[in-house]
Motif scaffolding. Structure first.
Motif, PDB file in Angstrom:
ATOM      1  N   ASP A   1       9.531  15.261 -61.122  1.00 16.50           N
ATOM      2  CA  ASP A   1       9.420  15.911 -62.434  1.00 16.50           C
ATOM      3  C   ASP A   1      10.366  17.101 -62.567  1.00 16.50           C
ATOM      4  N   THR A   2      10.643  17.781 -61.465  1.00 14.00           N
ATOM      5  CA  THR A   2      11.506  18.967 -61.550  1.00 14.00           C
ATOM      6  C   THR A   2      12.922  18.651 -61.096  1.00 14.00           C
ATOM      7  N   ASN A   3      13.240  17.330 -61.082  1.00 12.76           N
ATOM      8  CA  ASN A   3      14.612  16.938 -60.781  1.00 12.76           C
ATOM      9  C   ASN A   3      15.069  17.322 -59.384  1.00 12.76           C
ATOM     10  N   LEU A   4      14.150  17.222 -58.438  1.00  6.98           N
ATOM     11  CA  LEU A   4      14.503  17.516 -57.052  1.00  6.98           C
ATOM     12  C   LEU A   4      14.542  16.203 -56.282  1.00  6.98           C
ATOM     13  N   ALA A   5      15.340  16.166 -55.240  1.00  9.12           N
ATOM     14  CA  ALA A   5      15.412  14.957 -54.427  1.00  9.12           C
ATOM     15  C   ALA A   5      14.639  15.165 -53.133  1.00  9.12           C
ATOM     16  N   VAL A   6      13.836  14.158 -52.776  1.00  7.26           N
ATOM     17  CA  VAL A   6      13.116  14.199 -51.498  1.00  7.26           C
ATOM     18  C   VAL A   6      13.738  13.148 -50.597  1.00  7.26           C
ATOM     19  N   ARG A   7      14.094  13.551 -49.396  1.00  6.95           N
ATOM     20  CA  ARG A   7      14.677  12.602 -48.454  1.00  6.95           C
ATOM     21  C   ARG A   7      14.044  12.784 -47.089  1.00  6.95           C
ATOM     22  N   GLY A   8      14.391  11.872 -46.207  1.00  6.78           N
ATOM     23  CA  GLY A   8      13.923  11.998 -44.829  1.00  6.78           C
ATOM     24  C   GLY A   8      14.699  13.064 -44.099  1.00  6.78           C
ATOM     25  N   LEU A   9      14.461  13.137 -42.824  1.00  6.95           N
ATOM     26  CA  LEU A   9      15.066  14.199 -42.035  1.00  6.95           C
ATOM     27  C   LEU A   9      16.574  14.059 -41.971  1.00  6.95           C
ATOM     28  N   PHE A  10      17.076  12.890 -42.286  1.00  8.58           N
ATOM     29  CA  PHE A  10      18.506  12.668 -42.096  1.00  8.58           C
ATOM     30  C   PHE A  10      19.248  12.384 -43.395  1.00  8.58           C
ATOM     31  N   GLY A  11      18.802  13.061 -44.452  1.00 10.54           N
ATOM     32  CA  GLY A  11      19.558  13.017 -45.698  1.00 10.54           C
ATOM     33  C   GLY A  11      19.450  11.720 -46.462  1.00 10.54           C
ATOM     34  N   GLU A  12      20.287  11.629 -47.464  1.00  6.60           N
ATOM     35  CA  GLU A  12      20.289  10.532 -48.416  1.00  6.60           C
ATOM     36  C   GLU A  12      20.061   9.166 -47.770  1.00  6.60           C
ATOM     37  N   GLY A  13      19.198   8.394 -48.386  1.00  2.94           N
ATOM     38  CA  GLY A  13      19.060   7.010 -47.950  1.00  2.94           C
ATOM     39  C   GLY A  13      18.118   6.806 -46.780  1.00  2.94           C
ATOM     40  N   THR A  14      17.550   7.870 -46.250  1.00  3.72           N
ATOM     41  CA  THR A  14      16.606   7.661 -45.149  1.00  3.72           C
ATOM     42  C   THR A  14      15.197   7.985 -45.625  1.00  3.72           C
ATOM     43  N   ASP A  15      14.261   7.239 -45.122  1.00  6.97           N
ATOM     44  CA  ASP A  15      12.877   7.501 -45.482  1.00  6.97           C
ATOM     45  C   ASP A  15      12.379   8.732 -44.745  1.00  6.97           C
ATOM     46  N   ALA A  16      11.452   9.391 -45.360  1.00  9.99           N
ATOM     47  CA  ALA A  16      10.822  10.514 -44.680  1.00  9.99           C
ATOM     48  C   ALA A  16       9.900   9.946 -43.612  1.00  9.99           C
ATOM     49  N   VAL A  17      10.082  10.395 -42.406  1.00  9.56           N
ATOM     50  CA  VAL A  17       9.297   9.868 -41.292  1.00  9.56           C
ATOM     51  C   VAL A  17       8.602  11.028 -40.596  1.00  9.56           C
ATOM     52  N   GLY A  18       7.403  10.773 -40.152  1.00  7.70           N
ATOM     53  CA  GLY A  18       6.742  11.776 -39.311  1.00  7.70           C
ATOM     54  C   GLY A  18       6.454  13.071 -40.024  1.00  7.70           C
ATOM     55  N   ASP A  19       6.146  13.015 -41.287  1.00  8.84           N
ATOM     56  CA  ASP A  19       5.716  14.202 -42.036  1.00  8.84           C
ATOM     57  C   ASP A  19       6.826  15.209 -42.301  1.00  8.84           C
TER      58      ASP A  19
ATOM     59  N   PHE B   1       6.581  11.127 -35.056  1.00  7.25           N
ATOM     60  CA  PHE B   1       5.239  11.096 -35.619  1.00  7.25           C
ATOM     61  C   PHE B   1       4.272  11.936 -34.771  1.00  7.25           C
ATOM     62  N   LEU B   2       4.330  11.751 -33.458  1.00  8.30           N
ATOM     63  CA  LEU B   2       3.392  12.450 -32.574  1.00  8.30           C
ATOM     64  C   LEU B   2       3.762  13.926 -32.427  1.00  8.30           C
ATOM     65  N   LEU B   3       5.052  14.206 -32.303  1.00  9.45           N
ATOM     66  CA  LEU B   3       5.474  15.609 -32.196  1.00  9.45           C
ATOM     67  C   LEU B   3       5.077  16.375 -33.454  1.00  9.45           C
ATOM     68  N   SER B   4       5.094  15.677 -34.583  1.00  9.40           N
ATOM     69  CA  SER B   4       4.669  16.315 -35.824  1.00  9.40           C
ATOM     70  C   SER B   4       3.225  16.805 -35.729  1.00  9.40           C
ATOM     71  N   HIS B   5       2.350  15.958 -35.183  1.00 10.95           N
ATOM     72  CA  HIS B   5       0.946  16.355 -35.056  1.00 10.95           C
ATOM     73  C   HIS B   5       0.782  17.507 -34.063  1.00 10.95           C
ATOM     74  N   VAL B   6       1.536  17.447 -32.990  1.00  9.17           N
ATOM     75  CA  VAL B   6       1.455  18.541 -32.007  1.00  9.17           C
ATOM     76  C   VAL B   6       1.971  19.837 -32.638  1.00  9.17           C
ATOM     77  N   ARG B   7       3.047  19.716 -33.407  1.00  7.93           N
ATOM     78  CA  ARG B   7       3.610  20.898 -34.067  1.00  7.93           C
ATOM     79  C   ARG B   7       2.567  21.556 -34.972  1.00  7.93           C
ATOM     80  N   MET B   8       1.847  20.717 -35.739  1.00  6.73           N
ATOM     81  CA  MET B   8       0.794  21.265 -36.596  1.00  6.73           C
ATOM     82  C   MET B   8      -0.294  21.907 -35.743  1.00  6.73           C
TER      83      MET B   8
END
Lengths: 351, 351
Positions: free
Chosen positions: B199-217, B289-296
């Motif tokens: 809605d605010t014209n922002l782009a959401v991407r994965g950790l590695f920029g354009e064209g990658t899915d967001a993985v591991g939160d 994915f797992l490091l993300s949970h540990v980080r939290m």
């Protein structure tokens, strides 16, 4: 003895100490018997059931089996007590859920149990750790003879022992083993085992008998035919041929895994232990699955400092009714999952 | 400096030390610039590309940015070296995969990087740890001014800076933050974040920029509009309004989880750590994915003795090209999974 006294320790036959118990966890022989002069249970009214119960209870409790024996009034037990007995394989689920006068007699070390007024008037069972079917058979034969001295069994000269369900007529014997076959499962060969069992008229069930799926690499294998062969023949074939063949398959599958994919194997084993030592919530199904991998790890000497007895104990003591009995009251599934995780953690982190 | 020198340590901007870095891992501002008198890259032939490359390389290497600066000839780098630079966010995947004379200039601490002959003649980037978009903007503005003293940028009085792709025309600015939003993901609210971004014209991407899915939160959020607003307006809105709002949502989601389902939360965190400490084979996706949970877990103070720097380091150093560069040669995926597991285990079991 009360059922609640059982909830803190492992049954002797489940302690992993017997011959070949890395794969054949335990052996069991069961005999189905009925009293002459009484209708079969499905047609027996409550007062006749009471008669049968009292008669058999008195006889069996009077036998000298070298073990203290306890009677449990299943009809007047709580659901939790009944569930505990089912989880320990001391009575069947059907016996727990039936109606009317019925009971169980259990030897202190749980190597012997009798169900009175289950499907048949009397079902006696002998359990032993590891592959000891012959020993189970010898033992149960002695007990059966001792009982037969005091009652008249329903017996037909042509058919043999008569039973409520025709599938048990003849010898009334069921022999079974509880198998741990993680490598056959992991290598996708378990179907071969299923098919071989079907071809030889054997029944494969989950850890909890008829009607349950095999979960976590554990299988109960038993004969289906009771008529036309002697007890000795059935036991000999099962014990001397069928079970050793399956054990051989499992050993081969384990060796193959060890040789071809040691990293994958260690990964599964170590992850299982890691999760068991870390989880704060764990279902009984997941615990079974993970403990199975740890059990194989110990048996293959890929893990040190953990005993099979500890793992088997966790299988038994983390079952839902065991947990609730230990806590002294009913617990909702979330609380059970938390308690299960806590018990597993404390037992496996000691090592 | 060679790319291989990078494979053993973490980039400064990724070390988790910055303001609010528990949720906003890092901030980045990028400017797209082109030289007057040259065709845009898609139409530039090899010898003209070489001219642009040499010219910009000389100018940028001569700047005094308070850091040692290194030129990397991307065209003559190995695929592994290119992949390493991409994994460290120093160059884009497109830049790695393009053809012809092109390069990158990288500051020793990786807080500044310039791509020459990517989509535009010049793309400069400034990275900082935590939420420091204003600081990034101030810094990159200085650098941009220093460069502009020595070259004539393609500039239109009406449209602003001209770029190869119209989406960058105007300010040529892209501001972005790398976000860690495990609680929004876990509570199923991440869709709200996606929708709000759209809605605010922002782009959401994965950790590695354009064209990658967001993985591991992990999510990279950036502006899409570069025309019609000043750089300052874009940075201020992003830094002062949009990002704090998302941080607030994530904090609320974490508090809600802590309050409503502490067992579930601890279970996820402890299992993740347990698996990371036990696994013998682990894919980069699962590690993330797992490091993300540990980080939290560390950020929520549910885990002790593990630093965010260690976790961030593991994110970076266990990427495929990092592992292979460290090993000195290419590794097949199975060997990478084993090496990744080994590095994670040794770093997390020290604690």
């Amino acid at each position: 003895m009360k059922p609640s006294d059982l909830s803190n320790h492992i049954s002797q036959w489940f302690d992993g100490s017997g011959p070949g118990a890395d794969i054949v966890i335990s052996s069991r022989v069961r005999l189905a018997r009925n009293l002459g002069g009484y209708e079969f249970c499905p047609c027996l009214n409550a007062s006749r059931k009471r008669e049968v119960l009292n008669k058999l209870k008195e006889i069996i409790l009077s036998l000298d089996l070298g073990q203290d024996m306890f009677f449990i009034d299943v009809d007047n037990s709580s659901t939790l007590e009944q569930d505990l007995l089912v989880e320990r394989h001391l009575i069947s689920r059907q016996h727990a859920q039936a109606k009317g006068p019925r009971g169980a007699i259990i030897a202190q070390n749980e190597s012997f149990t009798a169900m009175i007024n289950e499907e048949d008037h009397l079902r006696i069972q002998v359990f032993k750790t590891g592959l000891q079917l012959k020993e189970c058979w010898e033992r149960i034969n002695q007990v059966d003879n001792l009982i037969e001295k005091q009652v008249e069994y329903a017996f037909d000269p042509e058919y043999g022992y008569l039973t409520a369900c025709p599938t048990n007529v003849g010898t009334g014997i069921r022999v079974s083993v509880m198998l741990h076959l993680p490598a056959l499962k992991m290598t996708g060969q378990i179907e071969k085992f299923y098919n071989a069992a079907k071809d030889t008229n054997l029944a494969v069930r989950g850890l909890f008998g008829e009607g349950t799926d095999a979960v976590g690499d554990f299988f109960q294998l038993s004969n289906q035919v009771t008529l036309g062969y002697s007890e000795q023949q059935i036991v000999d074939e099962f014990s001397g041929f069928i079970v050793p063949k399956i054990v051989e398959y499992e050993i081969l599958a384990r060796e193959k895994l060890l040789k071809a994919k040691p990293d994958m194997l260690d990964d599964k084993i170590q992850r299982a232990l890691g999760v068991l030592r870390s989880a704060r919530l764990i279902s009984s199904q997941e615990a079974l699955f993970l403990l199975s991998h740890v059990r194989m790890g110990v048996n293959l000497k890929r893990l040190e400092g953990i005993s099979i007895a500890t793992i088997n104990e966790l299988f038994m003591l983390t079952q839902p009714a065991h947990l609730q009995m230990r806590q002294g009251h009913e617990l909702d599934p979330d609380r059970r999952d938390a308690m299960r995780a806590q018990i597993i953690r404390s037992r496996l982190c000691q090592n």
